[in-house]
Design an enzyme around this catalytic site. Structure first.
Site, short mmCIF file in Angstrom:
data_model
loop_
_atom_site.label_atom_id
_atom_site.label_comp_id
_atom_site.label_asym_id
_atom_site.label_seq_id
_atom_site.Cartn_x
_atom_site.Cartn_y
_atom_site.Cartn_z
N CYS A 177 98.01 48.40 81.61
CA CYS A 177 96.78 48.60 80.82
C CYS A 177 95.61 48.01 81.61
O CYS A 177 95.81 47.33 82.62
CB CYS A 177 96.92 47.96 79.45
SG CYS A 177 96.79 46.17 79.44
N ALA A 195 108.62 42.26 51.89
CA ALA A 195 109.33 40.99 52.09
C ALA A 195 110.34 41.03 53.23
O ALA A 195 111.40 40.41 53.15
CB ALA A 195 110.00 40.56 50.79
N ASP A 225 95.87 45.91 51.11
CA ASP A 225 96.95 45.15 50.48
C ASP A 225 96.34 44.37 49.33
O ASP A 225 95.12 44.16 49.28
CB ASP A 225 97.65 44.25 51.51
CG ASP A 225 99.05 43.85 51.07
OD1 ASP A 225 99.42 44.16 49.91
OD2 ASP A 225 99.77 43.20 51.85
N1 GUN Z 1 102.78 42.03 53.61
C1 GUN Z 1 103.92 41.61 54.19
N2 GUN Z 1 104.95 41.65 53.30
C2 GUN Z 1 104.46 42.10 52.14
C3 GUN Z 1 105.04 42.39 50.85
O1 GUN Z 1 106.23 42.21 50.60
N3 GUN Z 1 104.19 42.89 49.90
C4 GUN Z 1 102.85 43.09 50.14
N4 GUN Z 1 102.08 43.58 49.15
N5 GUN Z 1 102.29 42.83 51.32
C5 GUN Z 1 103.09 42.35 52.31
#
Ligand code: GUN
EC number: 2.4.2.48
Length: 646
Positions: free
Chosen positions: A271, A186, A84
């Site tokens: 588990c 989001a 990310d």
């Molecule tokens: N991780 C959780 N929500 C989001 C998002 O809207 N965009 C990104 N890039 N990472 C996230």
């Protein structure tokens, strides 16, 4: 990069190929904290993980190691890694110290398999104007990222807050770009506050515009309670920090919700953590040891649920699983009910036959696409003069007496034969000719009806009474219907074989197919074992086989020729290019990349005609994908050829 292996509604199992191996989807990507990770995620089942490139970028030590040794060495994971970009930090802290081109280049340099551009995670409930402005920035950055990436695959994130039109707009623009995957962003605030109805709107409005050939990732979704519902909306990837965040707070995940350790008398699953320790033993441990054990449990239940979802897609009972899971919380049930607003979208992806029976698990089952599709189709085939009867045992046609009397009606009735129609849950209207066809025969509902079921059937009967219809007295009393006239006469319930096969053909291939395939001179052969119709011939030439498992027709050579000659292009057809033509003729399966055109109405498991660009018949086969997927996918099989040689 992505291949669909099996389908159930919008849900699919698939294979995602990356430079570090293949991932089976739906997949859960545990979040790995670079530099801090102590928990093994591979053992419990992770085939792919996600980590945060921005955290690596901002920490000089991590950054140097990532640039010199690569991200795989840095986090000690040799499978596929997604990163990310820092957008999450942007949504948490309002600002970050990197520009989009820089973080894209960085992800590429550290050797990530799938990188993410710096989208703007617009929160729920903001004005349309702000959400649109931020979507434009997200789009611009997605476009820009394409120039800066070299090797890695690219995530292009759908934003748009809680404005479905902006989700659609964003998704449709991103669909035009040469990227490989689409996260839906989001949505964490919606999930944290159980706003599942809005989550369904955000996901399905995004999915409606995304190409089926690209995996969709529900960003930040890590609670196993939600996986089945999310997959049924077309999501293929999930990421979870929940396993560790919940563990830090002594909370145990389950598909029914979350347990607080201090409230547990019993451990919740089977588990190894739950069988080796009691709640009080865990309570007595030091914090870190307890956290690691709870995280292990959390990963175990999360991966078990992912496996269960994949199996359900393969078996064709994903929606039964969704209905079970959504009973865990009223807000989840609300989200599921909201899906019935998207039936036209879901219908395009719903296979027309499946391995599993349709189970009525509650009134929501009546909102399922199979019911909607059946009622729409069957109404075209009913005609006039209907005798509506209460259900007997299945198959209805062989358990009803040959003649029945005792009917009432809305107006005086006389003359002409009646078409017998059984009125029953879950499919409502079942002409006797179709009582062995999927999904009508392969379904079950409780014999004691709930109020919604009764109201549903009453509504259907009322509609049919607008035409020429009489109602069996037993059905009248079951549904509490009173009608002023008594019909004096009896109704024949035996179904003529030719009428049956013609109606099945109309229902399956479209109106008119029945007379086209089955002229008056056909010979109908029954199975010696079951007594059911098996083969239909013209002389010695096989027109169709009626398949025992779902009562639908499989085209023989003569049937294929008749259907081809009697219908106009592109009805029931999949057209392949020159390269594929000789293979199809030889009976080899058709790969999606060779398909140049097809009937928009094709759904997975339909029997289809395979033709070339000039509409010459090459073969017959069974569709493995729906029309939209056939046209969009570039990998994997699309039609399983049954018979070539035309
Ligand atoms: N991780 C959780 N929500 C989001 C998002 O809207 N965009 C990104 N890039 N990472 C996230």
């Amino acid at each position: 990069m992505f291949e669909i292996k099996s389908k159930d509604g919008l849900g699919r199992t698939g294979i995602l190929k990356t430079g570090h191996g293949t991932v089976r989807t739906p997949a859960l990507m545990p979040v790995i904290h670079p530099g801090k990770q102590t928990i093994d995620v591979k053992g419990p089942g992770a085939e792919i993980v996600i980590t945060n490139a921005y955290i690596i970028y901002r920490n000089p030590e991590l950054r140097e190691k990532a640039l010199s040794d690569g991200v795989h060495r840095l986090i000690d994971f040799d499978g596929p890694i997604m990163t990310d970009s820092g957008s999450f930090q942007l949504s948490e802290y309002g600002d970050i110290e990197v520009e989009n081109p820089e973080i894209i280049r960085f992800q590429d340099e550290i050797g990530t398999d799938i990188g993410t551009s710096l989208d703007i995670p617009t929160p729920p409930g903001v004005s349309h104007r702000r959400a649109l402005e931020e979507v434009e920035v997200t789009l611009e950055r997605a476009r820009e990222s394409i120039e800066y990436r070299e090797r890695m695959m690219l995530n292009a994130v759908v934003q748009g807050s809680t404005h479905p039109d902006l989700r659609r707009y964003c998704a449709s623009r991103l669909a035009e770009l040469p990227v490989e995957l689409h996260p839906i962003g989001a949505v964490v605030p919606l999930m944290e506050s159980y706003r599942y109805r809005e989550l369904v709107d955000a996901v399905l409005s995004s999915v409606s515009e995304l190409p089926p050939s690209r995996p969709r990732h529900l960003m930040g979704a890590g609670h196993p309670m939600l996986f089945a519902l999310a997959v049924s909306m077309g999501c293929d990837l999930f990421d979870s920090a929940a396993y560790i965040l919940y563990a830090e707070d002594d909370r145990l995940l389950s598909t029914e919700g979350t347990y607080k350790l201090e409230n547990l008398q019993e451990m919740p699953c089977s588990c190894s953590v739950c069988t080796d320790y009691t709640p009080s033993e865990l309570m007595g441990m030091d914090r870190e040891e307890r956290r690691n054990l709870i995280a292990e449990h959390n990963l175990h239940v999360s991966f078990a649920e992912i496996r269960k979802v994949r199996q359900a897609i393969h078996d064709g009972n994903l929606m039964e699983l969704v209905e079970e899971r959504c009973r865990a919380h009223p807000r989840l049930l609300e989200g599921y009910r909201r899906m019935s607003e998207y039936l036209d979208l879901i219908e395009k992806f719903e296979p027309r036959s499946k391995r599993s029976a349709f189970f009525y698990t509650g009134p929501e089952s009546l909102g399922r696409v199979e019911v909607h599709r059946h009622l729409k189709r069957v109404k075209e085939h009913l005609g006039e003069r209907l005798a509506l009867v209460a259900p007997s045992r299945r198959p209805y046609s062989s358990s009803l007496p040959a003649r029945i009397g005792g009917f009432s009606s809305l107006r005086p009735q006389s003359g002409g034969p009646w078409r017998v129609v059984v009125v029953d849950l879950p499919f409502g209207i079942i002409p006797l000719e179709l009582d062995q066809v999927y999904p009508l025969a392969q379904s079950d509902a409780p014999g004691i009806m709930d109020l919604d079921g009764e109201e549903f059937l009453r509504g259907l009967v009322r509609d049919l009474m607008d035409g020429d219809a009489i109602v069996d007295d037993a059905l009248c009393s079951e549904l509490g219907i009173e009608l002023p006239y008594k019909y004096m006469g009896e109704v024949e319930t035996t179904v003529d074989d030719l009428d049956r096969v013609r109606m099945v053909a109309d229902y399956q291939f479209g109106m008119g197919a029945g007379e086209l395939l089955f002229t008056d001179d056909v010979r109908i052969e029954r199975s010696r074992n079951t007594g059911k119709i098996r083969h239909i011939y013209a002389g010695d030439e096989l027109i169709c086989t009626m398949r025992a498992s779902d009562g639908l027709l499989v085209l023989g050579a003569e049937g294929a020729v008749r259907l081809h000659q009697g219908t106009d292009y592109p009805a029931c057809r999949v057209a392949v290019n020159e390269e594929s033509e000789p293979f199809a003729r030889k009976g080899k399966s058709v790969f999606a990349k060779f398909i140049i055109d097809c009937d928009n109405n094709i759904r997975a498991n339909d029997e289809v005609l395979i033709v070339n660009a000039d509409d010459e018949l090459l073969a017959t086969g069974k569709a493995l994908l729906c029309a939209e997927e056939m046209m969009d996918l570039n990998h994997g099989q699309a039609v399983k050829t049954r018979k070539g040689g035309f």
